[in-house]
Design a protein around this motif. Structure first.
Motif, short mmCIF file in Angstrom:
data_model
loop_
_atom_site.label_atom_id
_atom_site.label_comp_id
_atom_site.label_asym_id
_atom_site.label_seq_id
_atom_site.Cartn_x
_atom_site.Cartn_y
_atom_site.Cartn_z
N VAL A 127 21.95 10.56 49.89
CA VAL A 127 22.50 9.42 50.63
C VAL A 127 23.80 8.98 49.96
N ASN A 128 24.75 8.52 50.74
CA ASN A 128 26.06 8.12 50.23
C ASN A 128 25.92 7.08 49.11
N SER A 167 25.19 3.02 49.36
CA SER A 167 23.94 2.59 48.71
C SER A 167 24.19 1.44 47.74
N ASN A 187 21.20 13.29 56.40
CA ASN A 187 21.81 12.22 55.62
C ASN A 187 22.70 11.30 56.44
N ASN A 221 22.25 7.48 56.07
CA ASN A 221 23.40 6.62 55.74
C ASN A 221 23.53 5.47 56.74
#
Length: 194
Positions: free
Chosen positions: A106-107, A111, A162, A166
């Motif tokens: 995940v980014n 996050s 993802n 995201n």
């Protein structure tokens, strides 16, 4: 948002699960620490690419977060230190779950933003209650809703979807901002009336 469910859980769980677990020797602080251990395990699993277990760790940690209160109410062992420990481990657990999601792809920037707003949501509740304002149930993104969203994001991360994960983290950030605003308005209104 899940206030009505929480009210039901707070009435039913102490009489059933809380009583049973207290009889086998589990204390409220013990349940809190078990839940915290699940949170610690989540990023370790993610680091070693065992992504499939991350949602399970989130669920088990969240479950223990409910159970600790049920045991405390069932045994009349609610303490100020227990409340402090619960709140402290919740904040660190949130950080660990976001870290697990970052390891899962995940980014990281998104996050960190979502985590930051999540922590401020919790701070707003804490500060409001210190000022004498009842904050339970105020806002769209309390911890239970946040855990549900992190759980869903972790499911998509398992399958390397993802982009969707995201988007869910972005929703956490946006709902965090809205909740901070809602809590700030509530505090302002209540303090004006005092």
């Amino acid at each position: 948002m899940l206030g009505k469910l929480r009210k039901y859980v707070n009435e039913v769980l102490p009489k059933t699960v809380g009583k049973y677990l207290s009889k086998i020797g589990l204390t409220p602080n013990g349940a809190t620490l078990i839940g915290f251990m699940f949170a610690i395990i989540a990023p370790i699993l993610a680091y070693y690419r065992i992504y499939v277990l991350i949602p399970i760790m989130i669920v088990l940690s969240g479950l223990m977060d409910v159970v600790d209160g049920a045991i405390a109410r069932a045994t009349n062992k609610t303490t100020k230190f227990g409340a402090y420990l619960d709140s402290l481990t919740d904040r660190i657990s949130d950080m660990l779950f976001f870290l697990a999601l970052i390891f899962a792809g995940v980014n990281p920037y998104l996050s960190i933003i979502a985590l930051g707003f999540s922590e401020v949501v919790s701070y707003a509740r804490s500060k409001g209650e210190l000022l004498g304002v009842k904050m339970e149930g105020v806002g769209l993104l309390e911890r239970s809703e946040r855990l549900i969203l992190l759980f869903i994001a972790s499911i998509f991360a398992i399958f390397k979807l993802n982009l969707i994960a995201n988007i869910i983290i972005l929703i956490v950030a946006i709902l965090g901002v809205i909740t901070i605003y809602q809590r700030s308005l509530k505090i302002k209104k209540e303090l004006k009336n005092q």
